[in-house]
Design a protein around this motif. Structure first.
Motif, short mmCIF file in Angstrom:
data_model
loop_
_atom_site.label_atom_id
_atom_site.label_comp_id
_atom_site.label_asym_id
_atom_site.label_seq_id
_atom_site.Cartn_x
_atom_site.Cartn_y
_atom_site.Cartn_z
N LEU A 1 13.91 33.70 65.11
CA LEU A 1 12.49 34.08 65.09
C LEU A 1 11.85 33.71 63.76
CD1 LEU A 1 12.60 37.60 66.81
CD2 LEU A 1 11.48 35.53 67.69
N ALA A 2 12.60 33.83 62.69
CA ALA A 2 12.08 33.45 61.37
C ALA A 2 11.79 31.95 61.35
CB ALA A 2 13.09 33.81 60.29
N VAL A 3 12.71 31.17 61.88
CA VAL A 3 12.53 29.72 61.91
C VAL A 3 11.29 29.36 62.73
CG1 VAL A 3 13.58 27.52 62.58
CG2 VAL A 3 15.00 29.33 61.59
N ARG A 4 11.13 30.03 63.87
CA ARG A 4 9.95 29.78 64.71
C ARG A 4 8.64 30.17 64.02
NH1 ARG A 4 12.13 28.42 69.57
NH2 ARG A 4 13.95 29.63 70.22
N GLY A 5 8.73 31.09 63.09
CA GLY A 5 7.54 31.53 62.36
C GLY A 5 6.86 30.40 61.58
N PHE A 6 7.61 29.31 61.32
CA PHE A 6 7.04 28.18 60.57
C PHE A 6 6.44 27.12 61.50
CE2 PHE A 6 10.05 30.06 57.65
CZ PHE A 6 9.48 29.88 56.41
N SER A 7 6.53 27.35 62.83
CA SER A 7 6.24 26.24 63.75
C SER A 7 4.81 25.71 63.64
CB SER A 7 6.57 26.64 65.19
OG SER A 7 5.76 27.75 65.54
N ASP A 8 3.86 26.57 63.25
CA ASP A 8 2.47 26.06 63.14
C ASP A 8 2.08 25.71 61.70
OD1 ASP A 8 2.39 28.58 62.13
OD2 ASP A 8 0.80 29.33 63.44
N THR B 1 14.23 29.36 55.60
CA THR B 1 13.00 28.62 55.28
C THR B 1 13.22 27.13 55.44
OG1 THR B 1 12.37 30.35 53.75
CG2 THR B 1 11.32 28.21 53.44
N LEU B 2 14.36 26.65 54.94
CA LEU B 2 14.64 25.22 55.06
C LEU B 2 14.67 24.82 56.53
CD1 LEU B 2 15.15 23.01 52.90
CD2 LEU B 2 17.51 23.00 53.71
N ALA B 3 15.34 25.62 57.35
CA ALA B 3 15.40 25.33 58.79
C ALA B 3 13.99 25.33 59.38
CB ALA B 3 16.29 26.35 59.49
N GLY B 4 13.16 26.26 58.97
CA GLY B 4 11.78 26.33 59.47
C GLY B 4 11.00 25.08 59.11
N LEU B 5 11.17 24.61 57.89
CA LEU B 5 10.47 23.40 57.45
C LEU B 5 10.95 22.18 58.23
CD1 LEU B 5 10.64 23.93 53.56
CD2 LEU B 5 8.60 24.14 55.00
N ILE B 6 12.28 22.10 58.40
CA ILE B 6 12.86 20.94 59.09
C ILE B 6 12.38 20.90 60.54
CG2 ILE B 6 15.03 19.91 59.89
CD1 ILE B 6 16.36 21.25 57.37
N ALA B 7 12.33 22.06 61.18
CA ALA B 7 11.93 22.11 62.59
C ALA B 7 10.43 21.82 62.76
CB ALA B 7 12.28 23.48 63.18
N ALA B 8 9.63 22.13 61.73
CA ALA B 8 8.17 22.02 61.88
C ALA B 8 7.58 20.72 61.36
CB ALA B 8 7.50 23.19 61.14
N LYS B 9 8.29 20.00 60.52
CA LYS B 9 7.72 18.88 59.76
C LYS B 9 7.42 17.67 60.64
CE LYS B 9 12.08 16.59 58.90
NZ LYS B 9 11.70 15.37 59.59
N PRO B 10 6.53 16.77 60.15
CA PRO B 10 6.37 15.48 60.84
C PRO B 10 7.68 14.69 60.79
CG PRO B 10 4.67 15.81 59.12
CD PRO B 10 5.67 16.90 58.96
N ALA B 11 7.94 13.91 61.84
CA ALA B 11 9.23 13.22 61.95
C ALA B 11 9.57 12.36 60.74
CB ALA B 11 9.25 12.38 63.22
N VAL B 12 8.56 11.70 60.14
CA VAL B 12 8.84 10.76 59.05
C VAL B 12 9.15 11.46 57.72
CG1 VAL B 12 7.40 8.92 59.99
CG2 VAL B 12 6.38 10.60 58.42
N THR B 13 8.86 12.73 57.62
CA THR B 13 9.01 13.45 56.36
C THR B 13 10.46 13.90 56.15
OG1 THR B 13 6.73 14.21 56.54
CG2 THR B 13 8.16 15.44 55.05
N ASP B 14 11.05 13.53 55.01
CA ASP B 14 12.39 14.00 54.67
C ASP B 14 12.30 15.39 54.04
OD1 ASP B 14 13.41 11.53 55.46
OD2 ASP B 14 13.38 10.71 53.43
N VAL B 15 13.43 16.10 54.04
CA VAL B 15 13.45 17.44 53.44
C VAL B 15 14.64 17.56 52.50
CG1 VAL B 15 13.59 19.93 53.90
CG2 VAL B 15 12.36 18.45 55.50
N LEU B 16 14.40 18.13 51.32
CA LEU B 16 15.47 18.38 50.36
C LEU B 16 15.50 19.87 50.04
CD1 LEU B 16 17.62 17.28 48.35
CD2 LEU B 16 15.77 17.13 46.65
#
Ligand code: PLP
Length: 308
Positions: free
Chosen positions: A151-158, A183-198
């Motif tokens: 649920l926390a990860v889904r909280g970043f979806s928008d 938070t990292l999982a939330g960002l990864i799940a929500a981000k634009p496809a081309v954007t990398d995450v560190l």
């Protein structure tokens, strides 16, 4: 959550550090710290679905876990207070911590505190321990340490629907500090496809986060996203450990940008990111967004002890 509209206050600020000009990097900070004075930063995103669901299922109380200066317990206490849900914080450490600024706030907002030994705290993910807690405190829902669940990860979806991204809809890289990895999982799940995450773990030996983040991603059907990484060398000696260099960096950063950081998460993230930029790790023209995940309430505990 009804009491807060993040659209009012979150923004993307360009941060003009000398090292960015030297290396040809555009660096922005996503100011989640501005979302709300109490439930600031990533904890707002992580808690909102959890509390909405608790409310919808008529649960009376949310139980969660944290250290004596926990940003998570602090945010949970305030959010529970606002939403009419009781909160119980299981705190690792001695009852003497009850008077510190973080836990004083939490109690003022109605959180009940239960101080436990390190060995009891280690049971925080044990199902039998959860059963025992729920029979002592009937009508409770348990939210894990740091609030990190699906649920926390889904909280970043928008997150990326927010207006602030109009200036930079598809950054090349997002950077965030990691504690439990939600938070990292939330960002990864929500981000634009081309954007990398560190992700930059702030605790020593953060390699386990690879697995934890992957499980959280799988739980929200984002397990196939693979353009993310962890940098395990940004912990500065371990969780809540401060080196003299880190403190010096934070002071300098705050002078140059007028943006405050916290020493446990955002200070370490920026210190590490600054080093990586200076070392030429990113090609010229890279557009980086670092996440200011908040946590500024935690500065008080360090100031009180003369450590900052
Ligand atoms: C809790 C926290 C984090 C870490 O978030 P996780 O989801 O646990 O990885 C990062 N920054 C701040 C300011 C925090 O309070």
């Amino acid at each position: 959550m009804s009491y807060i509209d993040p659209n009012q206050s979150m923004r993307l600020d360009q941060v003009k550090l000398p090292v960015c000009a030297e290396q040809g990097i555009s660096l922005y900070l996503l100011r989640m710290d501005l979302i709300h004075p109490q439930v600031s930063g990533n904890k707002w995103f992580k808690l909102r679905q959890n509390l909405l669901e608790a409310k919808a299922s008529d649960c009376e109380r949310v139980i969660s876990f944290g250290g004596a200066y926990s940003n998570h317990l602090h945010a949970l206490a305030w959010a529970g207070h606002e939403m009419g849900i009781q909160t119980l914080g299981i705190v690792r450490g001695e009852p003497e911590y009850a008077g510190n600024p973080t836990l004083s706030d939490a109690q003022r907002w109605g959180m009940t505190l239960k101080f436990v030994s390190r060995s009891e705290y280690r049971l925080r993910e044990d199902i039998l321990y959860h059963k025992a807690l729920c029979s002592t405190y009937p009508g409770s829902r348990i939210v894990p340490e740091g609030g990190s669940n699906a649920l926390a990860v889904r909280g970043f979806s928008d997150l990326f629907d927010h207006d602030c991204w109009r200036v930079l809809p598809e950054p090349d890289l997002l950077v965030s500090a990691c504690g439990t990895g939600g938070t990292l999982a939330g960002l990864i799940a929500a981000k634009p496809a081309v954007t990398d995450v560190l992700g930059i773990p702030v605790l020593k030996g953060g390699g386990f986060l690879k697995h934890d983040v992957q499980s959280l991603l799988a739980a929200v059907e984002a397990g196939s996203v693979s353009n993310w990484q962890l940098d395990l060398d940004g912990h500065e000696g371990g969780y809540a450990k401060l080196s003299a260099e880190l403190i010096e960096f934070m002071h300098q950063f705050e002078m140059q940008t007028k943006i405050e950081l916290d020493p446990v998460y955002t200070g370490k993230m920026m210190f590490r990111l600054h080093k990586l930029i200076a070392q030429g790790k990113f090609s010229r023209g890279t557009k980086i967004v670092a996440i200011h995940t908040g946590g500024l309430q935690g500065r008080r505990g360090f100031l009180e002890r003369g450590l900052l």
